[in-house]
Scaffold this active site. Sequence first.
Site: not given
Ligand code: BG6
Length: 477
Positions: A181, A377
């Site tokens: 990211e 993701e």
């Molecule tokens: C992304 C990241 O922004 O979202 C992860 O690459 C992160 O590291 C994921 O865990 C989900 O976000 P959060 O804040 O719910 O953990």
Amino acid sequence: MGKFPENFMWGGATAANQLEGAYQTNGKGLSIADAMPGGKERMSILMSPEFDWTIDEEKYVYPNHHGIDYYHHFKEDIALFAEMGFKCYRFSIAWSRIFPKGDENTPNEDGLKFYEEVIDTCLSYNIEPVVTISHYEMPLYLAKEYGGWKNRALIGFYERYATSLFERFIKKVKYWMTFNEINSAFHLPVLSQGMIPITGSTNKKNLFQAFHNQFVASSLAVKKAHELRSDSQVGCMIIYATTYSYDCNPINELETLLGKQEFNFFCSDVQVRGKYPSYTNRLLKKYELSLADLLIEEDDYSILAENTVDYIGFSYYMSAVVDITKKQDKTKGNLMQTIRNPFLDTSEWGWQIDPTGLRIALNELYDRYQKPVFVVENGLGAVDTVEKDGIHDTYRIDYLRQHIDAMSGAIDDGIDLMGYTPWGCIDLVSASTGEMSKRYGFIYVDLDDQGQGTANRMKKDSFSWYQQVIASGGEER
Ligand code: BG6
């Protein structure tokens, strides 16, 4: 709807700092994640002018110190991934396990050995490792003493780190990503650039200098990987927030376009096309800057041009809305705030759920670059309840099913989609809040926000559901 290709990479994704724990074991140095307090105030603490990376265990809990103790459980965890039928597993390497401070000349052998075991375990189940080189976990020393990515010295340190990984693992690991990211720094320079207010995170010149240094470092990594293994695949990785104009007012539409160029596309435009995009001067001018204000060496441009990424990895959780004409209700999102979209529901954390937005994202990215795209993701952070007869996370299954539908639609649209690795395939520490109670996994981990619990693993209903999705090549969902 489109059929998923035979070689589609079904899997899951995690990051070292959010699950490994063992934060000072076998020579590991502290990372920036080790200095991030847990709790909903995490981001405001990191962005406050007083924050100076001091770890104060009297005052705060530090959930990343212990994660889910994957460091000692990875064999059983990967066995569970294999049971679900994972074709690939996206994980990151903790830079500070390999170079504890970041500026050493030689890597820490114990750190390399640990990841060798992780990789070998994956391979023993025919799970293809997909490795993120830097995922929100630069050595704390580099953030404190060098001021993070605004310092050009980091290019050399990162190159040495990436080279150590490639020399050791590239025969076994074909798929890599250089920075998680990378564009998140537009909202929060702390996670991906290691900069906080006292080291200049609020100064836009530092933000763009850090980006430039990361672009060069990323290209040098691509170069090295390709030299050592000609069929290696190195991707960029961006947050993608599909963005809509609130209405058809042309000035909102224009603002949406300009905002997308900045947040969604600026970094990938450089990493995929190998040069700064045509709108760079306009963008920098907005911050009273120009490229001439940045420290750019002559060779940098050819390094960028000659070493572009092979694919576009991106995270997709939510979409955003733009309206500059009036005040609108705001809601939270992945490291950002946005206007509420009246057509969408939100997660318990306020992120707007928008599967169609994923199909749009895939079209926008593929249409722009004509290179393979990889959803690395996606997922629903939710509170799960352990009932007597199991964990019935139907809400998560619904979320994932709708996003898989959207990917199938995108395949019909002609998109070259490589794979899908839902986030936090096993419960882990949240990046934005440090909470354990914000769970994404197919596998439940018995730990609470204070790190209390047995750390036992339990399959949720989504576990067998995803197993069936993978076994049927995405057909049964
Ligand atoms: C992304 C990241 O922004 O979202 C992860 O690459 C992160 O590291 C994921 O865990 C989900 O976000 P959060 O804040 O719910 O953990």
